[in-house]
Motif scaffolding. Structure first.
Motif, PDB file in Angstrom:
ATOM      1  N   ARG A 146       0.724  -1.294   0.042  1.00  0.00           N
ATOM      2  CA  ARG A 146      -0.007   0.078   0.029  1.00  0.00           C
ATOM      3  C   ARG A 146       1.000   1.266   0.120  1.00  0.00           C
ATOM      4  N   GLY A 147       1.924   1.251   0.841  1.00  0.00           N
ATOM      5  CA  GLY A 147       2.773   2.434   0.808  1.00  0.00           C
ATOM      6  C   GLY A 147       3.581   2.501  -0.528  1.00  0.00           C
ATOM      7  N   LEU A 148       3.775   1.522  -1.135  1.00  0.00           N
ATOM      8  CA  LEU A 148       4.592   1.511  -2.512  1.00  0.00           C
ATOM      9  C   LEU A 148       3.536   1.967  -3.596  1.00  0.00           C
ATOM     10  N   MET A 149       2.304   1.832  -3.367  1.00  0.00           N
ATOM     11  CA  MET A 149       1.398   2.358  -4.236  1.00  0.00           C
ATOM     12  C   MET A 149       1.462   3.850  -4.358  1.00  0.00           C
ATOM     13  N   ALA A 150       1.967   4.387  -3.490  1.00  0.00           N
ATOM     14  CA  ALA A 150       2.015   5.871  -3.477  1.00  0.00           C
ATOM     15  C   ALA A 150       3.084   6.293  -4.415  1.00  0.00           C
ATOM     16  N   ASN A 151       3.798   5.506  -4.896  1.00  0.00           N
ATOM     17  CA  ASN A 151       5.217   5.912  -5.401  1.00  0.00           C
ATOM     18  C   ASN A 151       6.008   6.815  -4.733  1.00  0.00           C
ATOM     19  N   PRO A 152       6.523   6.346  -3.655  1.00  0.00           N
ATOM     20  CA  PRO A 152       7.203   7.241  -2.847  1.00  0.00           C
ATOM     21  C   PRO A 152       8.637   7.599  -3.476  1.00  0.00           C
ATOM     22  N   GLN A 153       9.056   8.598  -2.946  1.00  0.00           N
ATOM     23  CA  GLN A 153      10.555   8.629  -3.267  1.00  0.00           C
ATOM     24  C   GLN A 153      11.494   8.612  -1.793  1.00  0.00           C
ATOM     25  N   LEU A 154      10.528   8.684  -0.970  1.00  0.00           N
ATOM     26  CA  LEU A 154      11.091   8.828   0.474  1.00  0.00           C
ATOM     27  C   LEU A 154      10.212   7.846   1.276  1.00  0.00           C
ATOM     28  N   LEU A 155      10.560   6.314   1.539  1.00  0.00           N
ATOM     29  CA  LEU A 155       9.666   5.238   2.059  1.00  0.00           C
ATOM     30  C   LEU A 155      10.062   5.267   3.349  1.00  0.00           C
ATOM     31  N   LEU A 156       9.338   5.568   4.425  1.00  0.00           N
ATOM     32  CA  LEU A 156       9.488   5.305   5.807  1.00  0.00           C
ATOM     33  C   LEU A 156       8.639   4.109   6.393  1.00  0.00           C
ATOM     34  N   ILE A 157       9.178   3.056   7.205  1.00  0.00           N
ATOM     35  CA  ILE A 157       8.776   2.009   7.441  1.00  0.00           C
ATOM     36  C   ILE A 157       8.909   1.834   9.053  1.00  0.00           C
ATOM     37  N   ASP A 158       7.729   1.748   9.638  1.00  0.00           N
ATOM     38  CA  ASP A 158       7.907   1.753  11.332  1.00  0.00           C
ATOM     39  C   ASP A 158       7.652   0.154  11.685  1.00  0.00           C
ATOM     40  N   GLU A 159       8.513  -0.463  12.233  1.00  0.00           N
ATOM     41  CA  GLU A 159       8.616  -1.662  12.716  1.00  0.00           C
ATOM     42  C   GLU A 159       8.011  -2.704  11.989  1.00  0.00           C
ATOM     43  N   ILE A 160       8.551  -3.029  10.849  1.00  0.00           N
ATOM     44  CA  ILE A 160       8.145  -4.218   9.928  1.00  0.00           C
ATOM     45  C   ILE A 160       7.966  -5.620  10.723  1.00  0.00           C
ATOM     46  N   SER A 161       8.906  -5.863  11.918  1.00  0.00           N
ATOM     47  CA  SER A 161       9.222  -6.938  12.679  1.00  0.00           C
ATOM     48  C   SER A 161       8.049  -7.370  13.601  1.00  0.00           C
ATOM     49  N   LEU A 162       7.309  -6.196  14.185  1.00  0.00           N
ATOM     50  CA  LEU A 162       6.420  -6.037  15.103  1.00  0.00           C
ATOM     51  C   LEU A 162       5.423  -7.435  15.153  1.00  0.00           C
ATOM     52  N   GLY A 163       5.773  -8.193  16.156  1.00  0.00           N
ATOM     53  CA  GLY A 163       4.810  -9.335  16.240  1.00  0.00           C
ATOM     54  C   GLY A 163       4.979 -10.559  15.363  1.00  0.00           C
ATOM     55  N   LEU A 164       5.929 -10.547  14.498  1.00  0.00           N
ATOM     56  CA  LEU A 164       5.834 -11.773  13.583  1.00  0.00           C
ATOM     57  C   LEU A 164       7.118 -12.667  13.810  1.00  0.00           C
ATOM     58  N   ALA A 165       6.777 -13.715  13.277  1.00  0.00           N
ATOM     59  CA  ALA A 165       7.901 -14.798  13.495  1.00  0.00           C
ATOM     60  C   ALA A 165       9.027 -14.611  12.794  1.00  0.00           C
ATOM     61  N   PRO A 166      10.382 -14.854  13.445  1.00  0.00           N
ATOM     62  CA  PRO A 166      11.621 -14.545  12.775  1.00  0.00           C
ATOM     63  C   PRO A 166      11.718 -15.015  11.133  1.00  0.00           C
ATOM     64  N   VAL A 167      11.061 -16.270  10.961  1.00  0.00           N
ATOM     65  CA  VAL A 167      10.950 -16.603   9.339  1.00  0.00           C
ATOM     66  C   VAL A 167      10.345 -15.704   8.449  1.00  0.00           C
ATOM     67  N   VAL A 168       9.325 -14.900   9.123  1.00  0.00           N
ATOM     68  CA  VAL A 168       8.205 -14.438   8.205  1.00  0.00           C
ATOM     69  C   VAL A 168       9.064 -12.914   8.230  1.00  0.00           C
ATOM     70  N   ILE A 169       9.749 -12.364   9.049  1.00  0.00           N
ATOM     71  CA  ILE A 169      10.536 -11.131   9.158  1.00  0.00           C
ATOM     72  C   ILE A 169      11.766 -11.302   8.123  1.00  0.00           C
ATOM     73  N   LYS A 170      12.331 -12.220   8.176  1.00  0.00           N
ATOM     74  CA  LYS A 170      13.445 -12.730   7.442  1.00  0.00           C
ATOM     75  C   LYS A 170      13.012 -12.502   5.565  1.00  0.00           C
ATOM     76  N   GLN A 171      11.798 -13.180   5.364  1.00  0.00           N
ATOM     77  CA  GLN A 171      11.115 -13.279   4.255  1.00  0.00           C
ATOM     78  C   GLN A 171      10.993 -11.596   3.749  1.00  0.00           C
TER      79      GLN A 171
END
Lengths: 232, 290
Positions: A146-171
Motif C-alpha cells: 500500500r505504501g509503494l502504491m503511492a510511488n514514494p521517493q522517501l519510504l518510511l517504514i515503522d517496525e516491520i518485525s512487530l509481532g512476527l515470527a523470525p522466518v516471516v521477518i526474514k522473508q
C-alpha cells in the motif's frame, strides 16, 4: 545530494517533548535504519517527517525544500510515504482496495497493482478478501504494498518485525532488499536489529529522544550498540 | 382500512424516514459527529421549495432540482467554514454547535415565514393512487418517495463501494490517522460528505412538504425519527437504514390504527425495544479492530 535533511527537530505530544534537537541526513537512494528501545522517539520521528505531527517548518527539508509541519497529504504528493506501526490495514476494505487507497493521490511512478502483486504473490491470491483477514505477515506485505502504491521517493517504514515470527521477518526483509535496490530512499525503524542491519547502509540509535549513536553497521561493535540502545 | 393496507402504508412511510436518516448516518459514519440540526435543514429546504413553488409557480419537482444543489452547497460551506474548525476537539463541540444551529435555523424560519403551517403545492400527485387489487390501493406519491429513497441508497452505495472517493470515505471512517498518511485530506472529504448529507435531507424535506404540512419547528421531530431509523437499522449500514425506516413506519401506522393517538408512541416503543434487545441495530456492520 540529500533527499532528507532533518535539522534540530523537536516534537511534542501536548506538553510532553518526545524529540530533542534531532539532526540527520539521508542521501538519495540510501537505506538507513533507526533503532532504539520502546519510547525512544523512533516512531515520533517518522510521524514528524511524514506530516502527522506539527513541527517547525525548517526542521524537515525534502530535496532542499523546507516542508516541516506540512499536512500529510501534501507530503504524499511530494513523495513521502509512511508505512505505520502495527500495519493499520483498513478493515472495511478488501486487500485490493487497501492497495488502491495507497495510490489515492495518483502520483505517477513505476509502482502499480500488478507490480505489487508480483512482489507479493500472496496478496494477489487474496485480493478480494477483507484486508484484516490476512495473517500478520501478509498484513505487513499489504501495508508495504500500500505504501509503494503511492510511488514514494522517501519510504518510511515503522517496525516491520512487530509481532512476527523470525522466518516471516526474514522473508519480508528479503523482499524489501529488492525494493530498496531499485534506489528508493528508505528509512526503517526497528526495535529488533537482527534483520535491519543487513540491508541498512547506516544506522542511527535513538535513546530518550536524541541520537545516541550513528554509523555504518559494520563499523559499530555490539557493545557500542548495546550501550547506545540501553544507556548502560 | 385493513391491516394489510396499514402495513403497506407503513412500509411506504419508511421510504421517507430512510431519506431523512441516510444523511445523518453518512455523517456519523465518516466523521463520528452527530448533526443535531439535520432535521432543521430538511425543513429549511422545504420552505425554500414552498417559496419557489409559490412565487415562481414552479412545479415542485423543478423546485427540488434547484433546492437540492443549493442545500448541498450550504452543507459544503458549513463543513468548510464551521464544522472543520471543531475537528480534534472531542465530541462535545460539534454537538453544541449543531444544537445552536438548530435553534438559529428554527428562529430564522419563524422570522421569515411566521409560525403558520405550510405545504409544498403537490400539483395533484398527492391524491393520485394506484389500485393493487383486492381493495388495496397505494398513493403514487408514497410509492415515488420509496422509489426515490431506494435510488438514493443505490447511488450512495455505488459511490461508496466503487469509486476512489468512496474508498477514501470508508478508509477515513475506519482509521482517520492512517487515511491521512495515504494522502487523504479529511477536511475536503468531510465537506463532500456534508454536501451529500444536506442534499439528501433536502430531498427528504421537500417530499415531506409535499406529503403533509410543516412549520418552522418541525425539524426536531424529523431528527428524532431519523435517529430511530438509523439505530434500528444499525449504524454504518445503508440498507439497514431503509429497513429501520420501514420498521418505524409500520410501527407508527399500526399504532395509529389501534388508536389514533398511539402512532408516534408505538414507533418510539418499538425503537426502545430494538435498543434493549439488539443495541447495535439489526444490520450493524461488524468491525474488527486490532
Amino acid at each position: 545530494m540529500s533527499r532528507l535533511v532533518v535539522r534540530q527537530l523537536d516534537a511534542f505530544y501536548g506538553d510532553f517533548q518526545a524529540l530533542f534537537g534531532i539532526s540527520l541526513e539521508v542521501a538519495e537512494g540510501e537505506t538507513v535504519a533507526i533503532i532504539g528501545a520502546n519510547g525512544s522517539g523512533k516512531s515520533t520521528f517518522l510521524k514528524a517527517v511524514a506530516g502527522a505531527l506539527p513541527v517547525a517548518r525548517t526542521a524537515v527539508e525534502l530535496d532542499g525544500v523546507a516542508v516541516g509541519g506540512r499536512p500529510a497529504h501534501e507530503l504524499v504528493d511530494r513523495g513521502v510515504t509512511l508505512v505505520p506501526e502495527g500495519r493499520r490495514i483498513f478493515p472495511s476494505l478488501t486487500v485490493e482496495e487497501n492497495l488502491r487507497v495507497g495510490a489515492y493521490r495518483g502520483r505517477s511512478g513505476r509502482w502499480t497493482l500488478d507490480r505489487v502483486y508480483t512482489l507479493f504473490p500472496r496478496l494477489a491470491e487474496r485480493k478480494r478478501q477483507p484486508g484484516t483477514n490476512l495473517s500478520g505477515g501478509e498484513q505487513q506485505m499489504l501495508a508495504i504494498g500500500r505504501g509503494l502504491m503511492a510511488n514514494p521517493q522517501l519510504l518510511l517504514i515503522d517496525e516491520i518485525s512487530l509481532g512476527l515470527a523470525p522466518v516471516v521477518i526474514k522473508q519480508l526483509y528479503d523482499v524489501l532488499a529488492t525494493v530498496t535496490a531499485e534506489g528508493i530512499t528508505t528509512v526503517l525503524v526497528e526495535q529488533d536489529m537482527s534483520q535491519v542491519l543487513r540491508i541498512a547502509r547506516r544506522v542511527f540509535c535513538f535513546r530518550q529522544g536524541i541520537v545516541s549513536l550513528s554509523g555504518r553497521p559494520g563499523e559499530l561493535s555490539r557493545g557500542e550498540i548495546a550501550a547506545a540502545y540501553f544507556g548502560t | 382500512m385493513g391491516w394489510l393496507d396499514t402495513v403497506v402504508q407503513g412500509l411506504l412511510l419508511g421510504g421517507l424516514y430512510a431519506l431523512f436518516a441516510t444523511g445523518l448516518s453518512l455523517i456519523f459514519g465518516v466523521m463520528r459527529i452527530v448533526n443535531l440540526a439535520h432535521g432543521d435543514f430538511s425543513i429549511l429546504a422545504a420552505f425554500l421549495a414552498v417559496m419557489l413553488v409559490d412565487a415562481l409557480a414552479l412545479h415542485w419537482l423543478l423546485a427540488l432540482a434547484v433546492v437540492v444543489p443549493l442545500m448541498a452547497l450550504l452543507g459544503y460551506l458549513l463543513q468548510r467554514l464551521v464544522l472543520n474548525r471543531l475537528l480534534g476537539r472531542g465530541i462535545l463541540p460539534p454537538i453544541l454547535v449543531t444544537f445552536g444551529l438548530s435553534i438559529i435555523i428554527q428562529n430564522a424560519l419563524l422570522e421569515a415565514f411566521s409560525a403558520d403551517s405550510r405545504r409544498v403545492n403537490p400539483g395533484g400527485i398527492d391524491t393520485a393512487s394506484l389500485a393493487l387489487g383486492g381493495g388495496l390501493a397505494v398513493g403514487w406519491f408514497s410509492l415515488i418517495t420509496l422509489l426515490v429513497a431506494i435510488l438514493v441508497l443505490i447511488g450512495l452505495q455505488l459511490f461508496i463501494g466503487r469509486t476512489r472517493r468512496g474508498r477514501a470515505f470508508r478508509a477515513t471512517a475506519d482509521d482517520q490517522a492512517t487515511a491521512a498518511l495515504m494522502g487523504i485530506d479529511d477536511r475536503g472529504l468531510y465537506a463532500l460528505a456534508m454536501a451529500l448529507s444536506l442534499g439528501i435531507v433536502a430531498i427528504a424535506g421537500i417530499f415531506l412538504g409535499v406529503r403533509t404540512t410543516f412549520a418552522f419547528g418541525s425539524g426536531p421531530d424529523r431528527l428524532l425519527f431519523a435517529f430511530e431509523a438509523v439505530i434500528i437499522g444499525g449504524l454504518g449500514s445503508l440498507w439497514g437504514t431503509l429497513v429501520g425506516g420501514a420498521i418505524l413506519g409500520v410501527a407508527q401506522t399500526v399504532g395509529a390504527k389501534l388508536s389514533p393517538g398511539w402512532g408516534i408512541l408505538t414507533g418510539h416503543l418499538v425503537f426502545l425495544g430494538v435498543l434493549l434487545v439488539r443495541p447495535q441495530g439489526l444490520f450493524a456492520r461488524q468491525r474488527r479492530r486490532d
